[in-house]
Design a protein around this motif. Structure first.
Motif, mmCIF file in Angstrom:
data_model
loop_
_atom_site.group_PDB
_atom_site.id
_atom_site.type_symbol
_atom_site.label_atom_id
_atom_site.label_comp_id
_atom_site.label_asym_id
_atom_site.label_seq_id
_atom_site.Cartn_x
_atom_site.Cartn_y
_atom_site.Cartn_z
ATOM 1 N N GLU A 22 0.550 -1.151 0.368
ATOM 2 C CA GLU A 22 0.220 -0.077 0.439
ATOM 3 C C GLU A 22 1.037 1.161 0.023
ATOM 4 O OE1 GLU A 22 -2.987 2.319 -0.322
ATOM 5 O OE2 GLU A 22 -2.885 0.633 -0.535
ATOM 6 N N ARG A 23 2.229 0.647 0.861
ATOM 7 C CA ARG A 23 2.954 2.593 0.897
ATOM 8 C C ARG A 23 3.585 2.233 -1.043
ATOM 9 N NH1 ARG A 23 5.276 4.043 5.303
ATOM 10 N NH2 ARG A 23 7.268 4.345 4.800
ATOM 11 N N ARG A 25 2.008 1.717 -3.206
ATOM 12 C CA ARG A 25 0.808 2.595 -4.901
ATOM 13 C C ARG A 25 1.346 4.152 -4.151
ATOM 14 N NH1 ARG A 25 -1.262 -2.653 -3.651
ATOM 15 N NH2 ARG A 25 -2.197 -1.756 -1.429
ATOM 16 N N ALA A 26 1.015 4.013 -2.386
ATOM 17 C CA ALA A 26 0.780 5.627 -2.543
ATOM 18 C C ALA A 26 2.164 6.402 -3.220
ATOM 19 C CB ALA A 26 0.994 5.852 -0.934
ATOM 20 N N ARG A 28 3.890 5.661 -5.525
ATOM 21 C CA ARG A 28 4.016 5.900 -7.674
ATOM 22 C C ARG A 28 3.082 7.022 -7.639
ATOM 23 N NH1 ARG A 28 6.064 1.011 -9.266
ATOM 24 N NH2 ARG A 28 5.019 1.887 -11.924
ATOM 25 N N ARG A 29 2.030 7.132 -6.897
ATOM 26 C CA ARG A 29 1.292 8.079 -6.858
ATOM 27 C C ARG A 29 2.458 9.815 -6.737
ATOM 28 N NH1 ARG A 29 -2.602 4.685 -4.804
ATOM 29 N NH2 ARG A 29 -2.555 6.127 -2.761
ATOM 30 N N ASP A 30 2.633 9.401 -6.343
ATOM 31 C CA ASP A 30 3.897 11.211 -6.039
ATOM 32 C C ASP A 30 4.603 11.590 -6.881
ATOM 33 O OD1 ASP A 30 3.863 13.510 -4.182
ATOM 34 O OD2 ASP A 30 5.431 12.894 -3.464
ATOM 35 N N ARG A 31 4.587 10.487 -7.924
ATOM 36 C CA ARG A 31 5.140 10.825 -8.295
ATOM 37 C C ARG A 31 5.841 12.206 -8.702
ATOM 38 N NH1 ARG A 31 1.710 7.717 -10.948
ATOM 39 N NH2 ARG A 31 1.099 8.320 -12.982
ATOM 40 N N HIS A 32 6.669 12.893 -9.073
ATOM 41 C CA HIS A 32 6.629 13.925 -9.972
ATOM 42 C C HIS A 32 7.932 15.279 -10.071
ATOM 43 C CE1 HIS A 32 8.086 14.462 -5.672
ATOM 44 N NE2 HIS A 32 9.243 15.724 -5.997
ATOM 45 N N PRO A 50 9.273 5.957 -9.839
ATOM 46 C CA PRO A 50 9.346 4.274 -9.879
ATOM 47 C C PRO A 50 10.792 4.132 -9.712
ATOM 48 C CG PRO A 50 6.944 4.963 -10.518
ATOM 49 C CD PRO A 50 8.183 6.399 -10.833
#
Length: 241
Positions: A22-23, A25-26, A28-32, A50
């Motif tokens: 879960e961590r 997945r979270a 990966r959503r913060d990629r920037h 990632p």
């Protein structure tokens, strides 16, 4: 310390795999991607990706180094320089030495324009001093003249008038053609002194014109200077400023 940190992450993933997943997945959503200024006219470009994507990107840059080293061309750049140049080329689709398809704003103290020996440097807002004006590698840069840190004027190295500069010209000319006797709405923004003749894309050299008066100046016998229009019959008219 790094090996200890790696071991701790491995143990945590083994003890609580669902929490780890879960961590991940979270995360990966913060990629920037971010950019920050560095010393001596440089900047740092960072990407949080990632893990497998970051490794793939870095491996591709390293592969470019190997391909360059085994090629027929002499090696004149370091590994880091080749990787940096390859990154720029693949992100922009152009070689690092090719002008980039962007416009960069550069703040220039008015003192440095009046005195070539002035020690005051040009500056890119948010990134600090730069020597960009000496070897610009972008299609256009807009020079904004400052006094005591306040912008008091500007010009662009692009051919076309756009953005705030276009708004300034339209506002100054009250939205009407500047030719004497013409009250038609502005259809084009034109150079008083032609771009091809060295005329800058600036507030002072720009004017609003209707379609007819913008095109008629290209006909034989018509001449436009900074302040006057000369017709084929030799009559001169002062442009509305």
């Amino acid at each position: 310390m790094r090996r200890i940190a790696d071991l701790a992450r491995t143990v945590a993933a083994a003890v609580a795999p669902e929490t780890f997943a879960e961590r991940a997945r979270a995360a990966r959503r913060d990629r920037h991607v971010t950019i920050s200024p560095a010393e001596d006219g440089m900047a740092v470009l960072r990407a949080l990706l990632p893990m497998e994507q970051a490794i793939t990107c870095y491996a591709a840059l390293r592969k470019a180094v190997t391909e360059h080293w085994v090629g027929a061309e002499p090696v004149t750049r370091t590994r880091g320089q080749i990787m940096a140049d390859t990154l720029v080329a693949r992100l922009t689709g152009q070689a690092a030495t090719t002008p980039a398809q962007v416009e960069i704003q550069v703040l220039v103290p008015v003192e440095s324009l009046l005195d070539p020996d002035s020690p005051l440097p040009a500056e890119i807002p948010g990134f600090g001093p730069t020597d960009l004006l000496d070897h610009a590698t972008c299609v256009g840069w807009r020079r904004l003249v400052t006094r005591d840190g306040i912008v008091i004027g500007g010009e662009s190295r692009r051919r076309g008038f756009g953005g705030v500069l276009a708004d300034w010209i339209r506002a100054r000319d009250r939205g009407r053609c500047t030719e004497p006797g013409c009250d038609a709405p502005i259809a084009h923004l034109d150079h008083r002194r032609r771009w091809s003749e060295g005329g800058p894309t600036s507030l002072g050299n720009g004017r609003g014109a209707c379609a007819f008066h913008n095109q008629v100046r290209e006909q034989p016998g018509w001449h436009l200077t900074d302040h006057t229009t000369t017709t084929p019959t030799g009559r001169r008219y002062t442009l509305r400023s």
